[in-house]
Design a protein around this motif. Sequence first.
Motif, mmCIF file in Angstrom:
data_model
loop_
_atom_site.group_PDB
_atom_site.id
_atom_site.type_symbol
_atom_site.label_atom_id
_atom_site.label_comp_id
_atom_site.label_asym_id
_atom_site.label_seq_id
_atom_site.Cartn_x
_atom_site.Cartn_y
_atom_site.Cartn_z
ATOM 1 N N ARG A 114 21.020 28.461 -111.557
ATOM 2 C CA ARG A 114 20.425 29.072 -112.750
ATOM 3 C C ARG A 114 20.756 30.548 -112.915
ATOM 4 N NH1 ARG A 114 15.384 26.411 -110.914
ATOM 5 N NH2 ARG A 114 14.371 28.451 -110.739
ATOM 6 N N HIS A 115 21.028 31.236 -111.797
ATOM 7 C CA HIS A 115 21.194 32.683 -111.916
ATOM 8 C C HIS A 115 22.063 33.233 -110.794
ATOM 9 C CE1 HIS A 115 19.940 37.012 -111.718
ATOM 10 N NE2 HIS A 115 20.047 36.872 -113.031
ATOM 11 N N TRP A 166 24.031 28.670 -115.916
ATOM 12 C CA TRP A 166 23.507 29.847 -115.224
ATOM 13 C C TRP A 166 23.817 31.118 -116.022
ATOM 14 C CZ3 TRP A 166 27.495 33.156 -113.917
ATOM 15 C CH2 TRP A 166 28.771 32.595 -113.723
ATOM 16 N N SER A 167 22.995 32.114 -115.782
ATOM 17 C CA SER A 167 23.242 33.441 -116.338
ATOM 18 C C SER A 167 23.463 34.405 -115.184
ATOM 19 C CB SER A 167 22.054 33.906 -117.187
ATOM 20 O OG SER A 167 20.881 33.985 -116.390
ATOM 21 N N SER A 169 22.997 38.659 -113.821
ATOM 22 C CA SER A 169 22.449 40.006 -114.003
ATOM 23 C C SER A 169 23.179 40.916 -113.032
ATOM 24 C CB SER A 169 20.944 40.065 -113.702
ATOM 25 O OG SER A 169 20.221 39.200 -114.531
ATOM 26 N N ARG A 238 18.934 38.220 -118.677
ATOM 27 C CA ARG A 238 20.077 37.318 -118.722
ATOM 28 C C ARG A 238 21.317 38.012 -119.264
ATOM 29 N NH1 ARG A 238 16.661 32.292 -121.322
ATOM 30 N NH2 ARG A 238 15.416 31.842 -119.450
ATOM 31 N N ASN A 239 22.363 38.000 -118.460
ATOM 32 C CA ASN A 239 23.651 38.590 -118.830
ATOM 33 C C ASN A 239 23.514 40.063 -119.220
ATOM 34 O OD1 ASN A 239 24.603 35.994 -118.407
ATOM 35 N ND2 ASN A 239 24.615 35.485 -120.586
#
Length: 364
Positions: A114-115, A166-167, A169, A238-239
């Motif tokens: 997811r991330h 997924w994003s 950071s 996110r992003n």
Amino acid sequence: MPSKKVLVAGATGLVGYAAMKHFAAVEGCEVIAVSRRRPDETYGARWLPLDLTDPAACEALAPEFAGVTHLAYAALYERPGLVAGWQEEEQIRTNDLMLRNLMAPLERAAPGLRHVALLQGTKAYGVHVRPLTVPARENRSEMHEQPNFYWNQERFLRERQPGKGWSWSILRPVLIVGDSVGSAMNVIPALGVYAAFMRKAGKKVLEYPGGVGRVAQAVDADLLARAIAWSGEAATARNEIFNVTNGDVFVWPNVWPAIADALGFEPGAHVPLALDREIRPREAEWAEIRRAHGLASGTLRDFVGLSFEYADYTMGFGRTEPGPPAIVSTIKLMQAGFTEVMDTEAMFRKCFAAMQAKRLLPRP
């Protein structure tokens, strides 16, 4: 089944160690930590040895990544001659390949990813080659001006992410301070060892060994770990890219009294000393100090890593005039929802106390 499964890459580094410790304490979170060296503590995480420069090793470990939902990527390759290496092609290429080597098998093994949290820093603003534009903001990166592995890794994630579940950071901390062992850029063991040598020499005051101060910022590694965890859940992250600091500013000579006190000294005068040149080679004396105090820390090479050189750099050894301020803005981070702060003097006290409690540094 855990609701979250976090893979921490670079678990013996300053950031990875703090992230491993944080996520391992979260209820319902399973943690896998990978690194070449075994961490001195794992805090309940499952540690697996992995050299990220070896793509075959990453592929072989892929079955262990099944079910991973979050990646905290804090792995870092640094060369001896730390500061000079920041602009070398080999260092850039190696760090780029390490992330690629991990992401390919991770995505195949963990379709529920997811991330991805990725670490950069103020070298994104060229702090290692010229004064910052104050305050440095996330939309003022110098991507096209200075070679830097940050850009290779960022481009890779940006290009790979569209259409995925997924994003990402990206977090840009300032000077990171924590209690990791053998890291390339952690002033705590470097200054703690310096103080131990001064005590062995019979000194009651701890002289400040750096250069003339400049206004700067720091971030506690545990606070940064909580920011990483926040970024993996917040829709506003996110992003996105965020600077991360304690929330205040400091000048090395001004925080020196708190550092000296935490190490059991009165603060002394400014007496420049190149820690990398004068302290790092003294392994035999350090062995004597370890025996005398019953320390669990290893050799200077294993305990301090490249951090003597980093301490000289960040404290400005040899600087005779105030350096330009190195200040970043955290407005974007706070507006996105992460508002935690910490007093920088309290951070130094906390980190020295943690290493003293683990018998890595002498108690005051």
